[in-house]
Design an enzyme around this catalytic site. Structure first.
Site, PDB file in Angstrom:
ATOM      1  N   HIS A   1       0.681   1.290  -1.782  1.00  0.00           N
ATOM      2  CA  HIS A   1       1.872   2.114  -2.038  1.00  0.00           C
ATOM      3  C   HIS A   1       3.091   1.226  -2.304  1.00  0.00           C
ATOM      4  CE1 HIS A   1       0.561   6.202  -1.484  1.00  0.00           C
ATOM      5  NE2 HIS A   1       0.135   6.014  -0.253  1.00  0.00           N
TER       6      HIS A   1
ATOM      7  N   GLU B   1      -1.041   9.039  -4.238  1.00  0.00           N
ATOM      8  CA  GLU B   1      -2.119   8.833  -3.280  1.00  0.00           C
ATOM      9  C   GLU B   1      -3.394   8.359  -3.980  1.00  0.00           C
ATOM     10  OE1 GLU B   1      -2.150   8.817  -0.066  1.00  0.00           O
ATOM     11  OE2 GLU B   1      -0.110   9.499   0.256  1.00  0.00           O
TER      12      GLU B   1
ATOM     13  N   HIS C   1      -4.713   0.735   1.475  1.00  0.00           N
ATOM     14  CA  HIS C   1      -4.113   1.901   0.820  1.00  0.00           C
ATOM     15  C   HIS C   1      -2.601   1.919   1.011  1.00  0.00           C
ATOM     16  CE1 HIS C   1      -3.826   6.253  -0.280  1.00  0.00           C
ATOM     17  NE2 HIS C   1      -2.882   6.243   0.643  1.00  0.00           N
ATOM     18  N   GLU C   2      -2.142   1.668   2.238  1.00  0.00           N
ATOM     19  CA  GLU C   2      -0.706   1.717   2.516  1.00  0.00           C
ATOM     20  C   GLU C   2       0.034   0.567   1.840  1.00  0.00           C
ATOM     21  OE1 GLU C   2       0.644   4.296   3.805  1.00  0.00           O
ATOM     22  OE2 GLU C   2      -1.267   5.226   4.291  1.00  0.00           O
TER      23      GLU C   2
END
Length: 262
Positions: free
Chosen positions: A127, A186, A123-124
């Site tokens: 980004h 997100e 997920h990070e």
């Protein structure tokens, strides 16, 4: 001078570079990849100076193993990612442009296995892939320009109580514009991250359990409208819908995954 200032500001706003995110969402990106990499490197070095690093060799190897499997499946030419574990009770992790990943030891109490840790790291990293940092810095830059524009307009119009108006504009900017990673970003990182973890050979169904753990650890949340993150229920529902797409990716990698990180 005021008409000239107005013209300069309007010209700057008109010259913004418009891009599409990986999911087709419009983005305004004012900074080059090189500039973002420099910002990421500088920020990471500062964090390493200010926060204690974990000296637990086993923990460092475990986190590095998960991160390396994620970064190995990234598209295109990617840097050698630097992975650092910070000794902190924070349940968090982050990734920065230029190839930097930070994981807080508190996260390991909530991410109960390698697949759940891969959910967060994927997920990070997503980004970064989606240029969300550039988007946020650009939005902050534009907000500053927008505040200057409002200031000029209020001066030109002879508006009294200008400080009150400017405070109101600043509050609006904080809630809806320049808080780190809004809900759209997100959700986008969730979609991209669960695909990354599946391609890296991590079980994407564990992403649902991870966010259920997060919900238990986080306690009650404020209204989703004022949150930069989707609600846990919203996030879990989105991930459940993604499973049909990403489970085959995970199954296809099983023969090539040689080692567990645990």
């Amino acid at each position: 001078m005021k008409p000239l200032m107005m013209l300069v500001i309007l010209t700057l706003l008109a010259g913004c570079a418009t891009h599409q995110s990986p999911t087709g969402r419009g983005q305004t990106l004012l900074f080059s990849a090189q500039e973002m990499d420099q910002m990421g490197a500088a920020s990471f070095e500062e964090m390493k100076k200010q926060q204690p690093l974990s000296k637990n060799r086993q923990v460092n190897q475990y986190v590095a193993c998960v991160a390396e499997r994620i970064t190995a499946v990234l598209p295109g030419q990617q840097p050698n990612w630097e992975v650092v574990v910070f000794e902190s009770e924070q349940v968090n992790a982050f990734a920065l442009p230029g190839g930097h990943i930070g994981v807080y030891t508190g996260l390991l109490k909530v991410a109960n296995n390698q697949d759940q840790l891969a959910t967060v790291i994927g997920h990070e990293v997503a980004h970064v892939l989606a240029n969300h940092s550039n988007e946020q810095v650009s939005r902050a830059q534009m907000t500053g320009v927008g505040m200057q524009l409002a200031n000029v307009a209020l001066d030109a119009g002879g508006v009294s109580n200008k400080d009150l108006y400017m405070s109101a504009l600043g509050l609006g900017a904080q809630v809806g514009f320049i808080l780190p990673y809004g809900r759209e970003q997100e959700s986008e990182a969730d979609i991209m991250g669960v695909e990354l973890m599946a391609r890296a050979g991590f079980d994407p169904s564990q992403s649902i359990l991870l966010w259920q753990n997060m919900a238990k650890a986080g306690g009650s949340q404020g209204p989703e409208l004022l949150s930069t993150h989707p609600s846990h229920d919203h996030r879990i529902a989105d991930l459940q819908q993604m499973q049909a797409k990403v489970l085959p990716l995970y199954q296809n990698t099983q023969s090539s995954v040689k080692n567990s990180c645990e």
